[in-house]
Structures are given as structure tokens and as C-alpha cells.
Scaffold this motif. Sequence first.
Motif, PDB file in Angstrom:
ATOM      1  N   SER A 140      12.920  45.190  63.641  1.00 49.05           N
ATOM      2  CA  SER A 140      12.229  45.058  64.920  1.00 49.05           C
ATOM      3  C   SER A 140      13.190  44.661  66.037  1.00 49.05           C
ATOM      4  N   GLY A 141      13.072  45.347  67.174  1.00 48.81           N
ATOM      5  CA  GLY A 141      13.859  45.008  68.356  1.00 48.81           C
ATOM      6  C   GLY A 141      15.308  45.422  68.323  1.00 48.81           C
ATOM      7  N   GLN A 142      15.714  46.216  67.319  1.00 49.30           N
ATOM      8  CA  GLN A 142      17.114  46.638  67.217  1.00 49.30           C
ATOM      9  C   GLN A 142      17.318  48.079  67.673  1.00 49.30           C
ATOM     10  N   GLY A 143      16.295  48.647  68.304  1.00 48.98           N
ATOM     11  CA  GLY A 143      16.417  50.010  68.818  1.00 48.98           C
ATOM     12  C   GLY A 143      16.958  50.008  70.239  1.00 48.98           C
ATOM     13  N   HIS A 144      16.671  51.084  70.994  1.00 48.09           N
ATOM     14  CA  HIS A 144      17.134  51.174  72.381  1.00 48.09           C
ATOM     15  C   HIS A 144      16.455  50.112  73.237  1.00 48.09           C
ATOM     16  N   GLY A 145      17.213  49.574  74.207  1.00 48.09           N
ATOM     17  CA  GLY A 145      16.657  48.581  75.115  1.00 48.09           C
ATOM     18  C   GLY A 145      15.583  49.195  76.000  1.00 48.09           C
ATOM     19  N   GLY A 146      14.641  48.364  76.425  1.00 49.57           N
ATOM     20  CA  GLY A 146      13.548  48.846  77.268  1.00 49.57           C
ATOM     21  C   GLY A 146      13.983  49.054  78.707  1.00 49.57           C
ATOM     22  N   LEU A 147      13.082  49.632  79.492  1.00 50.90           N
ATOM     23  CA  LEU A 147      13.316  49.861  80.910  1.00 50.90           C
ATOM     24  C   LEU A 147      12.456  48.903  81.720  1.00 50.90           C
ATOM     25  N   ASN A 148      12.960  48.508  82.875  1.00 52.08           N
ATOM     26  CA  ASN A 148      12.218  47.622  83.787  1.00 52.08           C
ATOM     27  C   ASN A 148      11.792  46.327  83.090  1.00 52.08           C
ATOM     28  N   GLY A 149      12.647  45.820  82.215  1.00 48.63           N
ATOM     29  CA  GLY A 149      12.330  44.573  81.536  1.00 48.63           C
ATOM     30  C   GLY A 149      11.450  44.727  80.315  1.00 48.63           C
ATOM     31  N   GLY A 150      11.199  45.943  79.885  1.00 52.82           N
ATOM     32  CA  GLY A 150      10.366  46.186  78.712  1.00 52.82           C
ATOM     33  C   GLY A 150      11.083  45.812  77.424  1.00 52.82           C
ATOM     34  N   PRO A 151      10.333  45.649  76.320  1.00 52.81           N
ATOM     35  CA  PRO A 151      10.946  45.265  75.054  1.00 52.81           C
ATOM     36  C   PRO A 151      11.771  46.393  74.433  1.00 52.81           C
TER      37      PRO A 151
END
Length: 385
Positions: free
Chosen positions: A244-255
Motif C-alpha cells: 500500500s502507498g508504494q505506487g505512483h505519487g498522487g496529484l494535487n496532494g492526493g494519496p
Amino acid sequence: MADKRDYYEVLGIQKGASESEIKQAFRKLSRQYHPDFNPGDKEAEEKFKEVNEAYEVLSDPDKKSRYDQFGHAGVDPSYGAGAGGYGGFTGGFGDMGDIGDIFSSFFGGGFGGSSRSNPNAPRRGQDIQTNINISFMEACQGKKVDINVNRMEKCSDCNGTGAAAGSSPETCPECHGTGQVKVAQRTPFGMISSQKACTRCGGKGSIINNPCSKCRGGGRVSVSKTISVDIPAGIDDGQTIRLSGQGHGGLNGGPSGDLHVTVSVRPDAIFERDGYDVHTEQPITFVQAALGAEVTVPTIDGPVSYTIPEGTQPGTVFRFKGKGIKKLNRSERGNQFVHVTIEVPSGLTKKQKDLLREFDESLDDGKNYKKRNSFFDKIKQAFEK
């Protein structure tokens, strides 16, 4: 990005391929181009990334549906004219011309209400799919491995805004930050008003006049990361671990999205897996089978001694309870099944042959060969009938 290859072409499959065909093609190509098997080969590395990107889309029913309908624009917000509305579409049905405008007027502009969404709202990053290869014993015992992934992360220079230091994105004066503009078109039904992605800001609702030099206004940069993965004992070939959370970073502050690691287990020369059970073959000599013997049997925990009973027949299977593979997230284990094979001696000398003939003549069919004797009795009865 207009030169992106078709995802079906990347995986070498036809459009409409089944889920299993997609997975099979991905596993074959990911092994072929995996960096571990092609050290220093930049072309293989790029193809590996391309294969993973294609599988990430085609293995997800929702993304696959959007890709089949809208191509790359349906799944990549940075493709072509940019993301307006949902998943990189240019304004709901905007790409469909007059028909799209008619539907937009009936449904409030943009299919499913996407035109009303905030183009600058936080958006979750995409998942990453990768593949690792481990040995049979590593799958049985578990292992910690380090893998390298390339993922998009928030740009540290601009803190994800896309604007150079000392500046910030400005609200688009054309769409006033909504990402969409109203247009009127003449149709067979008369003048109809609809909404389309704003061409000035590309549907983003904001304009960056002074883009960040590091991310070129995208707000994210590609970073190579080493991630430690705990392979649990008992994992099977083709199973996937989600980080979990090790994929591409979010946009506009998204997870951030998740990292999905699919495990490929190499076949073993001694053991064969069936669920959580293990099967092995144990060759013994004719004399050992007849007289019984102490033999060494391989198990996934190491070799153990076992006494073969006198008169063991070919095809006999012995069960070692609890000597199989550990069940995932449980303490129980499967069993090991040992299949006995009896090797008939070859290359005998004359003396050895004479001894065997003498031995054979000393045997009593009724006492020493009960199975053989019973078989010929059945044949005799069959012919008498």
C-alpha cells in the motif's frame, strides 16, 4: 507522448483477449525483459517498463474499458490534449462530436457528472505492477528481497504545484478554474448548449506561466526507488503481494497508489507442489523393496531417515504428515507424499543372472507372488467361461 504503442501490441495479444491471456502474455514478456536477466541493457529496461504499463491498464477492468473506448487518453491524463473531466477524457463525450454534445445537454454536461468535479481536487496515484522470480525453496521458506521500481513522486523543487519557486499556478481566465467551458452548437434538434474541456488550460482549471524546471510543470518527477518486499512462506506461483502507498505519487496532494508484486516461482528438480502438499519420487533397489531398508528422503526442511518396510511394492506412496508447505498466514502445513519407484538392475554379469534364475526358481508363486498368482487365476477363469 503521441508515439505511444498500442497496449495490445505491446503484449502481443488481440483486442478482446481474456484475462488469462493478458496475464500469460505479461508474465512471459516481463520475464523476457526483466532487468535481472538483462543487466545493463537499456532497451530491455524500457521494454520492461512498457510491458508493465500495458499490463497495469489491461489487467484492470475499469481502466481496460476506458482504454478500449478512448485509447491512451482514457487512462493517461497527460496524453494528448490533457485531462478534462474523468480519467483524461476531453470533457465527457466531447471527443464524440455533435452526438457527444447532445448527450451532454441531457446529462448536465460530461457523462456521469464528471464536468462538475473539481479539476484541481486531490487525485490518487496510479498503481504499479512488477514481477519477481524466486526459487521453490525461497517460496517455501519465505524471503526478504529488494526490488527497484521507477515511480512518479511529488517534485521537491515546487512541492507538487508545477510552478517555479516564487510563483504559483493561476486560475484560468477562460474557464474560471472549472476546467470546462460552455459552447453552443447547431444540431438537427436546434441550438444546444454543452460543456467541453477548456482548450486554454487543457481542462486543468489553472495555468502555469512559469513552470518548474525540474518537473516541467507536471508537479511530479520519475524517481528510481529500492523497496524491500517480505515474501511470506508458502506463497505460490502467480500470487501477488500488494504494498500500500508504494505506487505512483498522487496529484494535487492526493494519496499514492499501490505497488503490486507478482511472484513467479521457478520449478524444482526434486519437489513438486500441489496446493500446500509436496510430492517427491524415491527410487529404491529391488533388494531394498524386498527386504526393507533405511533410506534418506529429501524434505523441504532437509533430509530425513525413513524405514522402507519389507515387501514394498512399486507405486507405494508414503505420507509424511506436516512436512509440506506452510499455509499463508497460518501455522498449519500441508503433507509430503513420497512415491516409491523400484529400479530394475541392468548390465548384469553371467554370474548375477545365474543367481537370479536360481533365486527365482526357489520362489513359490502362491506365497511370494500373490498379486501375480491372482492375476493369472483371473485370466484362467475368463478363458474357461
